[in-house]
Each structure stands twice: as structure tokens, then as C-alpha cells.
Scaffold this motif. Structure first.
Motif, PDB file in Angstrom:
ATOM      1  N   GLU A  10      11.951   8.215  -1.357  1.00 50.00           N
ATOM      2  CA  GLU A  10      10.999   7.533  -0.478  1.00 50.00           C
ATOM      3  C   GLU A  10      10.486   6.253  -1.119  1.00 50.00           C
ATOM      4  N   LEU A  11      10.200   6.309  -2.417  1.00 49.81           N
ATOM      5  CA  LEU A  11       9.697   5.134  -3.123  1.00 49.81           C
ATOM      6  C   LEU A  11      10.746   4.031  -3.136  1.00 49.81           C
ATOM      7  N   SER A  12      11.980   4.390  -3.366  1.00 50.64           N
ATOM      8  CA  SER A  12      13.058   3.400  -3.361  1.00 50.64           C
ATOM      9  C   SER A  12      13.152   2.710  -1.999  1.00 50.64           C
ATOM     10  N   SER A  13      13.059   3.490  -0.943  1.00 52.68           N
ATOM     11  CA  SER A  13      13.092   2.934   0.407  1.00 52.68           C
ATOM     12  C   SER A  13      11.885   2.021   0.659  1.00 52.68           C
ATOM     13  N   ALA A  14      10.715   2.461   0.221  1.00 56.25           N
ATOM     14  CA  ALA A  14       9.498   1.661   0.417  1.00 56.25           C
ATOM     15  C   ALA A  14       9.565   0.355  -0.372  1.00 56.25           C
ATOM     16  N   GLU A  15      10.146   0.405  -1.572  1.00 51.75           N
ATOM     17  CA  GLU A  15      10.284  -0.821  -2.370  1.00 51.75           C
ATOM     18  C   GLU A  15      11.249  -1.795  -1.702  1.00 51.75           C
ATOM     19  N   VAL A  38       9.858  15.734  -6.591  1.00 49.17           N
ATOM     20  CA  VAL A  38      10.059  14.507  -7.374  1.00 49.17           C
ATOM     21  C   VAL A  38      11.248  13.726  -6.825  1.00 49.17           C
ATOM     22  N   ASP A  39      12.336  14.416  -6.560  1.00 48.28           N
ATOM     23  CA  ASP A  39      13.537  13.754  -6.040  1.00 48.28           C
ATOM     24  C   ASP A  39      13.279  13.120  -4.674  1.00 48.28           C
ATOM     25  N   SER A  40      12.581  13.840  -3.814  1.00 45.23           N
ATOM     26  CA  SER A  40      12.266  13.327  -2.485  1.00 45.23           C
ATOM     27  C   SER A  40      11.368  12.095  -2.561  1.00 45.23           C
ATOM     28  N   ALA A  48       0.831  -1.212   0.000  1.00 41.30           N
ATOM     29  CA  ALA A  48       0.000   0.000   0.000  1.00 41.30           C
ATOM     30  C   ALA A  48       0.863   1.258   0.000  1.00 41.30           C
ATOM     31  N   GLU A  49       1.942   1.247   0.746  1.00 43.30           N
ATOM     32  CA  GLU A  49       2.842   2.403   0.796  1.00 43.30           C
ATOM     33  C   GLU A  49       3.519   2.628  -0.562  1.00 43.30           C
ATOM     34  N   GLN A  86       3.979   5.751  -5.459  1.00 42.81           N
ATOM     35  CA  GLN A  86       4.002   5.770  -6.926  1.00 42.81           C
ATOM     36  C   GLN A  86       2.982   6.774  -7.453  1.00 42.81           C
ATOM     37  N   ASN A  87       1.812   6.797  -6.841  1.00 39.46           N
ATOM     38  CA  ASN A  87       0.776   7.740  -7.246  1.00 39.46           C
ATOM     39  C   ASN A  87       1.228   9.184  -7.004  1.00 39.46           C
ATOM     40  N   GLU A  88       1.784   9.445  -5.829  1.00 39.04           N
ATOM     41  CA  GLU A  88       2.282  10.785  -5.512  1.00 39.04           C
ATOM     42  C   GLU A  88       3.405  11.204  -6.462  1.00 39.04           C
ATOM     43  N   LEU A  89       4.291  10.260  -6.761  1.00 38.91           N
ATOM     44  CA  LEU A  89       5.403  10.556  -7.660  1.00 38.91           C
ATOM     45  C   LEU A  89       4.890  10.882  -9.066  1.00 38.91           C
TER      46      LEU A  89
END
Length: 120
Positions: free
Chosen positions: A83-88, A77-79, A20-21, A26-29
Motif C-alpha cells: 500500500e505504501l509503495s502504491s501511495a508513494e 507488514v507485507d500488505s 498525508a496518505e 508509514q506510521n502504520e507500517l
């Protein structure tokens, strides 16, 4: 509910939370990338209008604001990318933990079944 089922349920919940995170980020990005593209397009439009003497003077403040908007959008976008990389990564770890729990609990259940079969 036995200990193995509790462990399996807990591990599955962690995977679901991580999925879910990742989906949320991904949606926010995607939205942030659209905002960045829009800010860049606005800046390009204002820059091209700057070459027209009267219009260039009138759009000077808007061009400056557009540059700030683009920089802010790029930072977001960079932030979000970080965050997405960490969540993945967390999702990958959660999936591995679930797999490990399923392997251990499956082996334990097989051993219990074998003992039951042997004693019957």
C-alpha cells in the motif's frame, strides 16, 4: 479565483492528500513492524522454553498461537508495504501534475502579461 488558480489549488490539494496518505501508511507500517518484531521475539522465547520438559508441555499452545501471531503480523507488514509503495507512486504522480499545472499556468500568465504590456 481564475481557472489557473483553481487548477493550481486542485493539484496542490491532491499533493497534500497523497502526502498525508504516505505519512499515515508509514506510521502504520512502523507499528506493524514493531508488532512483527514482538511476535517473533515471543516465539523465540517460547521455543527456547520448549526444551525444558515441563515448561515445554505447558507452552505448546502458546507457541502455536505465537506462530499464528507472527504470520498475521508478517502479512500485515507485507500488505502495508505494498500500500505504501502504491501511495508513494500516487504522490509522485500528483507532484508531477502540480509541476505541470504550475508550468502551464505560469506560461499562460506570462503570455497574458506580455499582451497587456504590448497593448499599453
Amino acid at each position: 479565483m481564475g481557472l489557473s488558480e483553481t487548477a493550481r489549488s486542485t493539484a496542490q490539494a491532491k499533493v497534500s492528500e497523497a502526502e498525508a496518505e504516505v505519512a499515515r501508511l508509514q506510521n502504520e507500517l512502523n507499528q506493524a513492524q514493531l508488532d512483527l518484531d514482538q511476535a517473533n521475539a515471543t516465539g523465540d522465547l517460547l521455543d527456547s522454553a520448549a526444551s525444558i520438559p515441563v515448561v515445554g508441555t505447558l507452552t505448546e499452545k502458546a507457541r502455536g498461537d505465537s506462530g499464528v501471531d507472527a504470520a498475521s503480523a508478517k502479512a500485515k507488514v507485507d500488505s502495508l508495504t505494498a500500500e505504501l509503495s502504491s501511495a508513494e507512486t500516487k504522490l509522485s504522480v500528483a507532484r508531477k501534475a502540480l509541476s505541470a499545472v504550475e508550468s502551464v499556468t505560469g506560461a499562460a500568465e506570462s503570455a497574458v502579461d506580455a499582451v497587456k504590456d504590448a497593448t499599453e
